[in-house]
Design an enzyme around this catalytic site. Structure first.
Site, PDB file in Angstrom:
ATOM      1  N   CYS A 138       1.105  -2.041  15.813  1.00 35.94           N
ATOM      2  CA  CYS A 138       1.086  -1.747  14.372  1.00 35.94           C
ATOM      3  C   CYS A 138       0.525  -2.936  13.605  1.00 35.94           C
ATOM      4  CB  CYS A 138       2.498  -1.429  13.889  1.00 35.94           C
ATOM      5  SG  CYS A 138       2.605  -1.166  12.116  1.00 35.94           S
ATOM      6  N   CYS A 160       3.592   8.608   0.962  1.00 34.57           N
ATOM      7  CA  CYS A 160       4.130   7.712   1.986  1.00 34.57           C
ATOM      8  C   CYS A 160       4.384   6.349   1.341  1.00 34.57           C
ATOM      9  CB  CYS A 160       3.128   7.610   3.135  1.00 34.57           C
ATOM     10  SG  CYS A 160       3.628   6.448   4.415  1.00 34.57           S
ATOM     11  N   GLU A 168       0.828  -1.197   0.000  1.00 37.05           N
ATOM     12  CA  GLU A 168       0.000   0.000   0.000  1.00 37.05           C
ATOM     13  C   GLU A 168       0.871   1.260   0.000  1.00 37.05           C
ATOM     14  OE1 GLU A 168      -4.199  -1.285   1.821  1.00 37.05           O
ATOM     15  OE2 GLU A 168      -2.684  -1.048   3.356  1.00 37.05           O
ATOM     16  N   CYS A 185       6.091  -4.651  15.845  1.00 38.84           N
ATOM     17  CA  CYS A 185       5.695  -3.700  16.887  1.00 38.84           C
ATOM     18  C   CYS A 185       4.248  -4.018  17.276  1.00 38.84           C
ATOM     19  CB  CYS A 185       5.827  -2.266  16.385  1.00 38.84           C
ATOM     20  SG  CYS A 185       7.546  -1.856  15.967  1.00 38.84           S
ATOM     21  N   CYS A 237      -1.194   5.920   9.969  1.00 40.32           N
ATOM     22  CA  CYS A 237       0.004   5.241  10.483  1.00 40.32           C
ATOM     23  C   CYS A 237      -0.367   3.921  11.141  1.00 40.32           C
ATOM     24  CB  CYS A 237       0.693   6.072  11.552  1.00 40.32           C
ATOM     25  SG  CYS A 237       1.281   7.642  10.990  1.00 40.32           S
ATOM     26  N   CYS A 252       6.283  -6.629   7.428  1.00 41.12           N
ATOM     27  CA  CYS A 252       7.379  -6.063   8.218  1.00 41.12           C
ATOM     28  C   CYS A 252       7.780  -7.052   9.298  1.00 41.12           C
ATOM     29  CB  CYS A 252       6.934  -4.749   8.867  1.00 41.12           C
ATOM     30  SG  CYS A 252       8.247  -3.944   9.820  1.00 41.12           S
TER      31      CYS A 252
END
Ligand code: SAH
Length: 365
Positions: A144, A130, A117, A141, A358, A137
Site C-alpha cells: 500500500c 471514500c 485525499e 502494509c 485502493c 498511515c
C-alpha cells in the site's frame, strides 16, 4: 520479493488516539469541529440558545451549506456573530481530478498544511465517498502506497466530516448514498474522532446514511474492533489478504501482534445485526497470496461467519515490487472460493488512471 518497509511500524496505538485531535494551529474555531452536543455547549457558553445549535447543526451536515449566507433561517445579526468568531469549513480544496471512469479525487489541505485525499466513486446504483481518517498511515502494509509513506497524525472529527461536505458542495449533481472509511489511514487508530463522525453520518438530523451504507475498513486493531459495535452502528470490512500468518505478516505487519486466529475469533464474536455480513477484503498479489491452496484456507477460515469476500487484483504502485496476478489466476481463485460456498465477488478497480484506487492515495500532488 518482499519490499522493505520504509517506515517504523507503530503497533501500539497511543492513548491519544482515543482523544480528539486538537486543532492547535488554527486561530479561529471551526463550526464543523462540533457535533450537536458540542455546538450546544459552545453556543451556551456564549449565551446563545440551544435551538440555534440545532439549526446550525442541520446546515453544517444535513444541508452541507457552502456559506453562512445560505443559512437563511438564522438572523443576519447571528450570522454576523458567527462569521466574526467561527470558520465554517476546515478543508481547502487544493486540487481535483476526474478519471475516465468518472471517479473523482480531491486533494484537500488541512489548516496545519497537511494534505489528504478523498475519492468519489459514482456507480449505476450507488455513489460512494471514500474518506481518509489519518494523514498517512502507521500500519505500513507492504503493498500500500499510503502505508509505505509514513504517518503524520490523526484527522480531527471536523476534518473527517468536511470531506463529505466538500464533495457534496463540489458535486451537487451526485446524491451520495454510501460512505466507506477506506482512504488514507487506519480508522481504528483514530477511534474517538471516527466514532463521533460515524454517529453524525448515521444521525437522521445529520448526514442520515443508514448504517448498512457506512463501512469501516480495518487491518484488525483487535481491542478497538471488539468494542466498535457497542459504540456505533456500522458495517465492517476486514483487510484479510491471506489465510496463513506467514503470508499475512509479510503483507500486514500488524498481523505479528494480532494473528489470524485471534482476528477470526473476534470476528466470530462480533454482535452483528440480523442479515449483516462482514466483508473480507482480499487484495490478490501475483505469486504471493493467489494460490488455490490459500483459497482453500480462506474458505476454511471463514466457515460459519456471515461473510463476503471482496477480491481486489492489486493496484500497482511506483517503487512497490508487487503485481496483480494474471486474469486467469484471479478467476480461478474466485471460482475455488465459490465452489466451497464462499460469497466471493470481484471489486472492479476504479480511478486507477488518476491514482485514486485502493492503496494508491498518498496526499501529495
Ligand atoms: N487501513 C484500513 C483502511 C484502508 S482501506 C485497512 O487497511 O483496511 C484500503 C483497502 O485497500 C485495504 O483493504 C487495503 O489493504 C487495500 N489496499 C491497499 N493497497 C492496495 C493496493 N495496492 N491494491 C489493492 N488494494 C490495496
Amino acid at each position: 520479493m518482499e519490499p522493505a518497509a520504509s517506515t517504523p511500524i507503530v503497533l501500539e496505538p497511543t492513548g491519544s488516539a482515543l482523544e480528539e485531535a486538537p486543532a492547535k494551529a488554527c486561530p479561529r474555531r471551526a463550526l464543523k469541529e462540533h457535533d450537536l452536543p458540542g455546538l450546544v455547549a459552545a453556543f451556551e457558553a456564549q449565551g446563545v440558545a440551544a435551538f440555534r445549535a440545532r439549526q446550525v447543526y442541520r446546515w453544517l451536515y444535513a444541508k452541507s451549506a457552502a456559506s453562512l449566507e445560505e443559512m437563511t433561517d438564522l438572523s443576519r445579526t447571528f450570522r454576523e456573530v458567527l462569521s466574526r468568531e467561527w470558520d465554517l469549513h476546515v478543508l481547502r480544496t487544493c486540487h481535483s481530478e476526474i478519471s475516465r471512469d468518472g471517479t473523482q479525487k480531491w486533494l484537500f489541505g488541512l489548516r496545519d498544511g497537511s494534505l489528504i485525499e478523498t475519492v468519489l466513486i459514482p456507480e449505476a446504483r450507488r455513489n460512494t465517498v471514500c474518506l481518509s481518517t489519518q494523514v498517512g498511515c502507521p500500519m505500513a502494509c507492504s503493498f500500500c502506497l499510503t502505508g509505505t509513506e509514513g504517518f503524520v497524525r490523526n484527522l480531527s472529527f471536523g476534518e473527517i466530516m468536511d470531506q463529505i461536505c466538500q464533495v457534496r458542495i463540489a458535486r451537487p449533481d451526485v446524491r451520495l448514498s454510501n460512505v466507506v472509511l477506506m482512504g488514507m489511514g487506519e480508522p481504528l487508530l483514530n477511534y474517538g474522532a471516527v466514532v463521533r463522525a460515524i454517529r453524525v453520518m448515521n444521525d437522521p438530523e445529520g448526514f442520515n446514511f443508514s448504517s448498512r451504507r457506512i463501512t469501516l475498513s480495518t487491518v484488525g486493531v483487535l481491542p478497538r474492533l471488539e468494542r466498535l459495535l457497542e459504540d456505533v452502528n456500522v458495517s465492517i470490512a476486514i483487510s484479510l489478504h491471506a489465510a496463513s500468518d506467514e503470508i499475512r505478516s509479510r503483507l500486514v505487519p500488524l498481523n505479528r501482534k494480532y494473528p489470524i486466529r485471534k482476528l477470526i475469533e473476534v470476528c466470530r464474536a462480533l454482535p452483528l445485526p440480523a442479515r449483516r455480513r462482514i466483508t473480507f477484503e482480499y487484495t490478490l498479489i501475483d505469486g504471493i497470496n493467489d494460490s488455490l491452496e490459500e483459497a482453500d484456507r480462506v474458505a476454511q477460515l471463514l466457515r460459519g461467519i456471515p461473510s463476503k469476500v471482496n477480491l481486489i487484483p492489486m493496484n500497482e504502485n511506483p517503487g512497490i515490487p508487487y503485481r496483480p496476478p494474471p486474469e486467469d489466476r484471479v478467476a480461478a481463485f474466485q471460482a475455488r472460493l465459490r465452489a466451497q460456498g464462499v460469497h466471493a465477488v470481484r471489486r472492479a478497480t476504479r480511478g486507477g488512471d488518476i491514482s485514486a484506487a485502493c492503496g494508491q492515495l498518498k496526499g501529495r500532488r
